[in-house]
Design a protein around this motif. Structure first.
Motif, PDB file in Angstrom:
ATOM      1  N   SER A   1       1.787   1.844 -12.442  1.00  0.00           N
ATOM      2  CA  SER A   1       0.627   1.070 -11.990  1.00  0.00           C
ATOM      3  C   SER A   1       0.786   0.580 -10.552  1.00  0.00           C
ATOM      4  O   SER A   1      -0.208   0.230  -9.907  1.00  0.00           O
ATOM      5  N   VAL A   2       2.016   0.533 -10.052  1.00  0.00           N
ATOM      6  CA  VAL A   2       2.256   0.055  -8.689  1.00  0.00           C
ATOM      7  C   VAL A   2       1.579   0.990  -7.693  1.00  0.00           C
ATOM      8  O   VAL A   2       1.730   2.215  -7.761  1.00  0.00           O
ATOM      9  N   GLY A   3       0.812   0.414  -6.779  1.00  0.00           N
ATOM     10  CA  GLY A   3       0.083   1.194  -5.794  1.00  0.00           C
ATOM     11  C   GLY A   3      -1.413   1.171  -6.010  1.00  0.00           C
ATOM     12  O   GLY A   3      -2.178   1.553  -5.123  1.00  0.00           O
ATOM     13  N   ILE A   4      -1.849   0.679  -7.179  1.00  0.00           N
ATOM     14  CA  ILE A   4      -3.276   0.685  -7.485  1.00  0.00           C
ATOM     15  C   ILE A   4      -4.034  -0.400  -6.722  1.00  0.00           C
ATOM     16  O   ILE A   4      -5.233  -0.287  -6.470  1.00  0.00           O
ATOM     17  N   ALA A   5      -3.342  -1.491  -6.340  1.00  0.00           N
ATOM     18  CA  ALA A   5      -4.017  -2.589  -5.653  1.00  0.00           C
ATOM     19  C   ALA A   5      -3.014  -3.395  -4.846  1.00  0.00           C
ATOM     20  O   ALA A   5      -1.834  -3.480  -5.199  1.00  0.00           O
ATOM     21  N   HIS A   6      -3.484  -3.993  -3.769  1.00  0.00           N
ATOM     22  CA  HIS A   6      -2.636  -4.888  -2.974  1.00  0.00           C
ATOM     23  C   HIS A   6      -3.513  -5.810  -2.126  1.00  0.00           C
ATOM     24  O   HIS A   6      -4.719  -5.602  -1.998  1.00  0.00           O
ATOM     25  N   THR A   7      -2.870  -6.822  -1.564  1.00  0.00           N
ATOM     26  CA  THR A   7      -3.544  -7.738  -0.651  1.00  0.00           C
ATOM     27  C   THR A   7      -3.004  -7.519   0.748  1.00  0.00           C
ATOM     28  O   THR A   7      -1.795  -7.448   0.940  1.00  0.00           O
ATOM     29  N   GLU A   8      -3.906  -7.388   1.706  1.00  0.00           N
ATOM     30  CA  GLU A   8      -3.538  -7.124   3.096  1.00  0.00           C
ATOM     31  C   GLU A   8      -3.742  -8.414   3.903  1.00  0.00           C
ATOM     32  O   GLU A   8      -4.880  -8.857   4.103  1.00  0.00           O
ATOM     33  N   PHE A   9      -2.641  -9.015   4.328  1.00  0.00           N
ATOM     34  CA  PHE A   9      -2.688 -10.293   5.037  1.00  0.00           C
ATOM     35  C   PHE A   9      -2.597 -10.094   6.546  1.00  0.00           C
ATOM     36  O   PHE A   9      -1.844  -9.243   7.017  1.00  0.00           O
ATOM     37  N   ASP A  10      -3.333 -10.915   7.288  1.00  0.00           N
ATOM     38  CA  ASP A  10      -3.246 -10.903   8.750  1.00  0.00           C
ATOM     39  C   ASP A  10      -2.101 -11.821   9.179  1.00  0.00           C
ATOM     40  O   ASP A  10      -2.309 -12.878   9.799  1.00  0.00           O
ATOM     41  N   ALA A  11      -0.892 -11.407   8.837  1.00  0.00           N
ATOM     42  CA  ALA A  11       0.291 -12.214   9.135  1.00  0.00           C
ATOM     43  C   ALA A  11       1.532 -11.344   9.012  1.00  0.00           C
ATOM     44  O   ALA A  11       1.533 -10.339   8.294  1.00  0.00           O
ATOM     45  N   GLU A  12       2.564 -11.743   9.715  1.00  0.00           N
ATOM     46  CA  GLU A  12       3.853 -11.087   9.577  1.00  0.00           C
ATOM     47  C   GLU A  12       4.611 -11.746   8.433  1.00  0.00           C
ATOM     48  O   GLU A  12       4.920 -12.937   8.486  1.00  0.00           O
ATOM     49  N   ILE A  13       4.898 -10.976   7.414  1.00  0.00           N
ATOM     50  CA  ILE A  13       5.613 -11.489   6.245  1.00  0.00           C
ATOM     51  C   ILE A  13       6.937 -10.745   6.126  1.00  0.00           C
ATOM     52  O   ILE A  13       6.970  -9.571   5.757  1.00  0.00           O
ATOM     53  N   GLU A  14       8.001 -11.445   6.462  1.00  0.00           N
ATOM     54  CA  GLU A  14       9.329 -10.836   6.415  1.00  0.00           C
ATOM     55  C   GLU A  14      10.274 -11.565   5.469  1.00  0.00           C
ATOM     56  O   GLU A  14      11.362 -11.070   5.181  1.00  0.00           O
ATOM     57  N   THR A  15       9.858 -12.754   4.996  1.00  0.00           N
ATOM     58  CA  THR A  15      10.693 -13.545   4.096  1.00  0.00           C
ATOM     59  C   THR A  15       9.823 -14.168   3.008  1.00  0.00           C
ATOM     60  O   THR A  15       8.589 -14.213   3.119  1.00  0.00           O
ATOM     61  N   GLU A  16      10.486 -14.675   1.979  1.00  0.00           N
ATOM     62  CA  GLU A  16       9.774 -15.404   0.932  1.00  0.00           C
ATOM     63  C   GLU A  16       9.019 -16.594   1.521  1.00  0.00           C
ATOM     64  O   GLU A  16       7.856 -16.846   1.162  1.00  0.00           O
TER      65      GLU A  16
ATOM     66  N   VAL B   1      -4.280 -17.951   5.124  1.00  0.00           N
ATOM     67  CA  VAL B   1      -4.402 -16.903   6.141  1.00  0.00           C
ATOM     68  C   VAL B   1      -5.411 -15.841   5.687  1.00  0.00           C
ATOM     69  O   VAL B   1      -5.483 -15.502   4.505  1.00  0.00           O
ATOM     70  N   SER B   2      -6.180 -15.313   6.625  1.00  0.00           N
ATOM     71  CA  SER B   2      -7.188 -14.308   6.285  1.00  0.00           C
ATOM     72  C   SER B   2      -6.527 -13.078   5.668  1.00  0.00           C
ATOM     73  O   SER B   2      -5.404 -12.716   6.022  1.00  0.00           O
ATOM     74  N   ARG B   3      -7.250 -12.467   4.740  1.00  0.00           N
ATOM     75  CA  ARG B   3      -6.711 -11.308   4.045  1.00  0.00           C
ATOM     76  C   ARG B   3      -7.838 -10.459   3.475  1.00  0.00           C
ATOM     77  O   ARG B   3      -8.987 -10.910   3.410  1.00  0.00           O
ATOM     78  N   ARG B   4      -7.482  -9.272   3.047  1.00  0.00           N
ATOM     79  CA  ARG B   4      -8.410  -8.356   2.415  1.00  0.00           C
ATOM     80  C   ARG B   4      -7.828  -7.882   1.092  1.00  0.00           C
ATOM     81  O   ARG B   4      -6.625  -7.589   1.012  1.00  0.00           O
ATOM     82  N   VAL B   5      -8.678  -7.788   0.091  1.00  0.00           N
ATOM     83  CA  VAL B   5      -8.293  -7.269  -1.215  1.00  0.00           C
ATOM     84  C   VAL B   5      -8.573  -5.768  -1.222  1.00  0.00           C
ATOM     85  O   VAL B   5      -9.698  -5.344  -0.959  1.00  0.00           O
ATOM     86  N   VAL B   6      -7.543  -4.978  -1.506  1.00  0.00           N
ATOM     87  CA  VAL B   6      -7.647  -3.516  -1.436  1.00  0.00           C
ATOM     88  C   VAL B   6      -7.265  -2.941  -2.801  1.00  0.00           C
ATOM     89  O   VAL B   6      -6.241  -3.312  -3.376  1.00  0.00           O
ATOM     90  N   HIS B   7      -8.109  -2.034  -3.318  1.00  0.00           N
ATOM     91  CA  HIS B   7      -7.769  -1.403  -4.588  1.00  0.00           C
ATOM     92  C   HIS B   7      -8.410  -0.025  -4.674  1.00  0.00           C
ATOM     93  O   HIS B   7      -9.385   0.279  -3.981  1.00  0.00           O
ATOM     94  N   ARG B   8      -7.835   0.790  -5.517  1.00  0.00           N
ATOM     95  CA  ARG B   8      -8.369   2.130  -5.725  1.00  0.00           C
ATOM     96  C   ARG B   8      -9.411   2.097  -6.836  1.00  0.00           C
ATOM     97  O   ARG B   8      -9.384   1.247  -7.717  1.00  0.00           O
ATOM     98  N   ASN B   9     -10.295   3.061  -6.804  1.00  0.00           N
ATOM     99  CA  ASN B   9     -11.318   3.210  -7.834  1.00  0.00           C
ATOM    100  C   ASN B   9     -11.245   4.613  -8.426  1.00  0.00           C
ATOM    101  O   ASN B   9     -10.297   5.345  -8.182  1.00  0.00           O
TER     102      ASN B   9
END
Length: 254
Positions: A168-183, A194-202
């Motif tokens: 199931s991994v890869g079907i959906a993710h959140t795209e953030f307008d930020a650099e995320i390198e740590t917890e 922070v602004s973001r976009r919800v991305v998923h496959r159909n």
């Protein structure tokens, strides 16, 4: 991290192995959030560290089962420093998350009998940092309801694969307008809105993922649940487990 100051994150997976990591990398993810059921935080952190690397951050988290088996309300906490058990009241869990400055996410709102309701989201809107508006286990009507709730309450969105199965991994993710390198980066990104976009496959792939995950849900709530309740003894995340040293006995509800 992805080019242009954008980070792609699968905000909630239940499984973690070489296949999950390989699929996340192929999908171009910068991070995944690992929050398995009924597993204490130290073990989650240990396993996340094993699979984390320079090109894929694995963030440890806890999806806490608040309430009893008959009235469960799942809440996802990212950035916990101290363990929090399942089967405590919702108020107690959210109070503890706030004390630890964790990011608080509402997965699969109003889904079955295991989720925060619209009334819960409204009541705790100041505490909740994001609402799951696309979940592969959901039918389209569930996702539409979740989107409407987030919009009505002014709560930030997120999505994830919610993968109980590696494929199931890869079907959906959140795209953030930020650099995320740590917890800590991810926690700050979520709590700061922070602004973001919800991305998923159909299409067919999404339908197959939903069918597989729903079949796994049935298994989890039949034989696997019976095994946990009657055969395996006390859960490692039960508030009366010795690991919690009695700290949550007064808010235990099961």
């Amino acid at each position: 991290m992805s080019a242009g100051g954008v980070s792609r994150v699968d905000c909630h997976v239940k499984v973690l192995d070489d296949t999950v990591v390989a699929r996340a990398r192929r999908a171009g993810f910068d991070a995944i959030v690992y929050a398995p059921h009924f597993t204490r935080l130290p073990e989650i952190r240990r396993r996340a560290a094993v699979y984390s690397s320079d090109d894929l951050l694995v963030v440890p988290a806890r999806e806490v089962f608040t309430g009893s088996w008959h009235d469960r309300k799942h809440v996802l906490a990212i950035g916990l420093d101290e363990p929090v058990p399942d089967f405590i009241s919702l108020d107690a869990a959210l109070t503890e998350f706030e004390r630890q400055n964790a990011a608080v996410l509402a997965p699969h709102p109003e889904f079955a009998t295991v989720s925060l309701t619209a009334a819960d989201l409204k009541r705790y809107a100041e505490t909740i940092d994001a609402v799951d508006i696309f979940n592969p286990k959901h039918l389209r009507s569930h996702n539409r309801r979740a989107r409407n709730l987030a919009s009505e309450l002014g709560l930030a969105p997120f999505t994830s694969s919610y993968a109980h199965l590696p494929r199931s991994v890869g079907i959906a993710h959140t795209e953030f307008d930020a650099e995320i390198e740590t917890e800590a980066d991810l926690v700050a990104t979520l709590t700061d809105g922070v602004s973001r976009r919800v991305v998923h496959r159909n299409g067919l792939e999404r339908v197959r993922t939903t069918a597989r995950e729903l079949a796994h849900l049935i298994y989890e709530n039949t034989w696997k649940k019976a095994d946990r309740l009657f055969l395996s003894g006390i859960e490692p995340t039960h508030p009366r487990h010795i690991a919690y040293d009695g700290r949550f006995d007064d808010v235990s509800v099961y």
